[in-house]
Design a protein around this motif. Sequence first.
Motif, PDB file in Angstrom:
ATOM      1  N   GLY A  79      23.927  20.047 -18.244  1.00  0.00           N
ATOM      2  CA  GLY A  79      23.051  19.909 -17.083  1.00  0.00           C
ATOM      3  C   GLY A  79      22.782  18.446 -16.739  1.00  0.00           C
ATOM      4  N   ILE A  99      30.766  25.142 -22.639  1.00  0.00           N
ATOM      5  CA  ILE A  99      29.488  24.789 -23.235  1.00  0.00           C
ATOM      6  C   ILE A  99      29.543  24.852 -24.757  1.00  0.00           C
ATOM      7  CG2 ILE A  99      28.527  27.144 -23.061  1.00  0.00           C
ATOM      8  CD1 ILE A  99      26.670  23.761 -22.775  1.00  0.00           C
ATOM      9  N   GLY A 114      23.484  29.049 -18.363  1.00  0.00           N
ATOM     10  CA  GLY A 114      22.516  29.851 -17.630  1.00  0.00           C
ATOM     11  C   GLY A 114      21.144  29.888 -18.254  1.00  0.00           C
ATOM     12  N   GLN A 115      20.988  29.175 -19.346  1.00  0.00           N
ATOM     13  CA  GLN A 115      19.729  29.270 -20.076  1.00  0.00           C
ATOM     14  C   GLN A 115      18.575  28.587 -19.338  1.00  0.00           C
ATOM     15  OE1 GLN A 115      18.413  28.495 -24.693  1.00  0.00           O
ATOM     16  NE2 GLN A 115      19.976  27.203 -23.846  1.00  0.00           N
ATOM     17  N   ARG A 162      21.125  26.057 -14.404  1.00  0.00           N
ATOM     18  CA  ARG A 162      21.614  27.344 -13.904  1.00  0.00           C
ATOM     19  C   ARG A 162      21.550  27.388 -12.383  1.00  0.00           C
ATOM     20  NH1 ARG A 162      17.935  30.849 -16.006  1.00  0.00           N
ATOM     21  NH2 ARG A 162      16.707  31.161 -14.124  1.00  0.00           N
ATOM     22  N   SER A 169      17.007  19.310 -17.793  1.00  0.00           N
ATOM     23  CA  SER A 169      17.927  20.281 -18.395  1.00  0.00           C
ATOM     24  C   SER A 169      17.841  20.215 -19.912  1.00  0.00           C
ATOM     25  CB  SER A 169      19.373  19.987 -17.982  1.00  0.00           C
ATOM     26  OG  SER A 169      19.534  20.161 -16.604  1.00  0.00           O
ATOM     27  N   ILE A 170      18.265  21.286 -20.568  1.00  0.00           N
ATOM     28  CA  ILE A 170      18.231  21.302 -22.026  1.00  0.00           C
ATOM     29  C   ILE A 170      19.322  20.414 -22.615  1.00  0.00           C
ATOM     30  CG2 ILE A 170      18.591  22.743 -24.086  1.00  0.00           C
ATOM     31  CD1 ILE A 170      17.275  25.044 -22.651  1.00  0.00           C
ATOM     32  N   CYS A 171      20.518  20.463 -22.048  1.00  0.00           N
ATOM     33  CA  CYS A 171      21.629  19.806 -22.741  1.00  0.00           C
ATOM     34  C   CYS A 171      22.443  18.915 -21.817  1.00  0.00           C
ATOM     35  CB  CYS A 171      22.535  20.848 -23.408  1.00  0.00           C
ATOM     36  SG  CYS A 171      23.774  21.551 -22.307  1.00  0.00           S
TER      37      CYS A 171
HETATM   38  S1  SF4 Z   1      21.759  22.373 -19.262  1.00  0.00           S
HETATM   39 FE1  SF4 Z   1      22.788  23.216 -21.032  1.00  0.00          FE
HETATM   40  S2  SF4 Z   1      21.323  24.694 -21.811  1.00  0.00           S
HETATM   41 FE2  SF4 Z   1      20.719  24.334 -19.700  1.00  0.00          FE
HETATM   42  S3  SF4 Z   1      21.801  25.934 -18.531  1.00  0.00           S
HETATM   43 FE3  SF4 Z   1      23.054  24.073 -18.532  1.00  0.00          FE
HETATM   44  S4  SF4 Z   1      24.474  24.442 -20.172  1.00  0.00           S
HETATM   45 FE4  SF4 Z   1      22.763  25.825 -20.511  1.00  0.00          FE
END
Ligand code: SF4
Lengths: 282, 580
Positions: B560, B342, B512-513, B518, B555-557
């Motif tokens: 995901g 990540i 895991g954020q 996650r 998802s944030i990033c």
């Molecule tokens: S999508 Fe990105 S921010 Fe969200 S848990 Fe997965 S790695 Fe972390």
Amino acid sequence: MTVTETAVTISVDGNDVSVPEGATILDACTAAGIDTPTICYGPTLTPVNACRVCVVELEGSRTLVPSCSRPAEEGMVVSTDSERVNHSRKMVLEFLGSGVDLSQADELNEWSAKYGAQPDRYDNPERMNEDVKIQDDLYVRDYDKCVLCYKCVSACGDDAQHTYAISMSGRGFGARIATEFDVTLPDSACVYCGNCVAVCPTNALQFKTEFDLREAENWRPEDQSVTTTICSYCGVGCNLELHTQDERIVKVTSPDDHSVTWGNLCIKGRFGWQYVHGDSDD
Amino acid sequence: MADLHFTDAVATDGEKAAVDLALGENSGLSLEGERVVRGGASRRRGLRHLLLPALHALQKESGWISPGGLNYVSEVLQVPPAESYGVASFYEMFRVDTEPGHDDDVVHVCIDAACRIDGADDLIASLEREGKHVHRSPCLGQCERPPAVFIQGRKKPDLVPADDDPFELPQAGDEGLRLLKRVGVVDPTSLESYREHGGYEALTKAIDMGADEVLAAITDSGLSGRGGAAFPTGIKWTAVRDAEGDEKHIVANCDESEPGTFKDRLVMENDPFALVEAMTIAAVTTGATNGWIYIRGEYPQATGRLENAIAQARDAGLLGDDVAGTGKAFHLEVRRGAGAYICGEETALFNSLEGFRGEPRNKPPFPTTNGLFDQPTVINNPETLLNILPIVLDGAEAYRSVGTDGSPGTRLFCVSGRVATPGLYEHAFGATLGEIIESAGGASGQVQAVLLGGAAGSFVTADSMDLPLTLEATREAGTTLGSGVVMVFNDDDDMADVCQRIAEFFKNESCGQCVPCRVGAIRQHEMIVAIGDRPMPADKRELHEDMVQVMADASICGLGHTAASAIKSALALGLIGANQ
Ligand code: SF4
Ligand SMILES: Cc1cc2nc3c(=O)[nH]c(=O)nc-3n(C[C@H](O)[C@H](O)[C@H](O)COP(=O)(O)O)c2cc1C
Ligand code: SF4
Ligand code: SF4
Ligand code: FES
Ligand code: FES
């Protein structure tokens, strides 16, 4: 809502809403009377936008956006009730339900019902699997109920207490809230302000009094009353809300919007009432 | 510093010395430390960005991050110990457990696809029989020479045994090479040799041209990012040049952890000055004074060669307070990651470098205005940066003479798996998948599937051999070039096993954020393991589609967003879960 010079206007589900500059999409939804589920958002905390239950559809954005942290910008077009939005909210709640004990997370359960989450769709899902940590007489940590919303970390750290006793640790599904090397709270930097307990949305953190009463199957919110008073320990003047059941104080909170505390207290206001009863060890 | 609280654990003298050595002039407890807050420029003033180097020193000294060692580092750097622990426990290369085996070297063996179809299991079994401390690692970026090994030394330098083998570029001598023309030709340890092969001509020319002209050339060239997202480089650099800010940064994203990817390693090892030169051009063009090469922790040879290149460039006046007589300063540093895919995500990389957990930030704001230390930042993949040299030297028009309108120039392809000669290949955009595989000596056996773009990419089958590998054609075909991965599987390969491992990779690597990733990543893994090589029932297919959608939408990033894409393609193509 009065429109000021620095207001921005966005469209929410087809209606124009004006909010002050710097307000979030969530603020705009609230102003428009739309109820938005939130878990990691707290009015007194810096948004971490981690849970993603508050997502909305924003025209021009490939992905959904977290309403709790995204500033409203002039001309934004937002939908809060689209198929995509409802799907993501349902799935976030369903995912949480599949691995976390939400039995005492009343608000989450209401949303799960509203969005139709089906946490039992998964075969043998790995769960948090954590034992309750009872390390003192003041509050317990039951990370089996933890949704990893970061609220306690923020409350203990930059947003209120500046004690930094706890942090997110590990990674992925193994991530947990922990002290360094998981040392017990009495061995950690914790000063027992209880501010983390106050912000926890799932009761993963709860006062020992509440925990004991629940264990004894004698926790009766319907029989509790709340008395507002001012803490007498020092001259700051913190507002206290004393929650009593059977004429005993069972927990102490402070209002989120109180301009002195913003919901935060110190050990004396939060736990000092034990001495009111003259028996800190019941 | 009085307000930090520590347990009674005390560091050993060895640990203190190791940390002090790593921190150099910042070592010792006499510091007037300042409490570092999350967010905002006040971070820069703290020492917290030295946390990763300090933890590396502790790990090497003691074989783990001991409670006493953690206390010492936390006190010196004024980081709350709970937060230092949160950081240490984030990374694969740091141990925070009390299990035995701290005294051994750790032998990391890759268990990702190219290595698992080529001997990883047998190697692990034999190493364990010898009593070695084996760590099953995600892709080690050596997919062209499976099974890959990296040895994390205890009290001695880290080592990749295969680095002792002589390096040969499969396309050596090919006239058409642009990005790889010096690779395998130039002496990577010598500035003089680099100059003899045209090195630093581009910097001289860029200084003559001036920022406006350089930015125009890059924009006109149509160069787009090679790290996966294909963002136009000219727009990025121009935004940073135009951004307000006292301090700006150039970051080379050398985390290279996308399974199947090894291009950046080979370039850094064999042409390190080119990266340094390109970053220097970025600095004088955008006004950045700080440069950071964030390199994955498992690349000791590339790290050493880059450090050497930086030292030589500094001695020659090509870095430092006055770059090549321009009066402009550019200070360049190498920072090592510690095992976390990540941390290649740009905002996770910033957090990691700043000494926070490698959790991605929400965007906007974007790095061009709020990047490293919340300051304007250019972050690029090394391959992207390499393209700057021919663009500056030969101009945009010449650059566009190969490739397609939508994808000008050439691309590096990491070809691995079932081909005669796995390795790094440069091709003009538009070469077909079949041509690229042919250039690597052709497939061995009957092609069952090709993984394009890495674990975050998707599978295609032998039907796609005529697919031109351009951004536009792959997008249209519903796949991606990603980081240039072309991993070939033949009929003998067990795709159920490969897919289970891809699902496990994302489960392990999710920071895991956020909830969609996650939980979605672990539920996907559980589901794919349960299916094995059996047909996928309709209700599970539907559930997987529900998971794909929330991960991509909420998802944030990018981790995901793409964590289900390879599995989704494998299901759609019937590589797994098919009814027969
Ligand atoms: S999508 Fe990105 S921010 Fe969200 S848990 Fe997965 S790695 Fe972390
Ligand atoms: C999970 C994840 C891992 C990534 N890893 C890398 C990497 O190792 N190297 C890289 O250059 N970009 C990586 N990226 C992309 C970066 O976020 C970023 O887009 C890139 O560094 C920008 O450089 P470019 O424009 O030159 O491609 C990754 C993205 C994600 C979501
Ligand atoms: S009680 Fe206060 S000091 Fe202790 S962990 Fe909670 S927020 Fe931090
Ligand atoms: S303990 Fe409560 S507040 Fe803390 S992360 Fe878990 S659910 Fe959130
Ligand atoms: S409430 Fe917005 S992401 Fe959690
Ligand atoms: S090194 Fe093994 S798959 Fe890349």
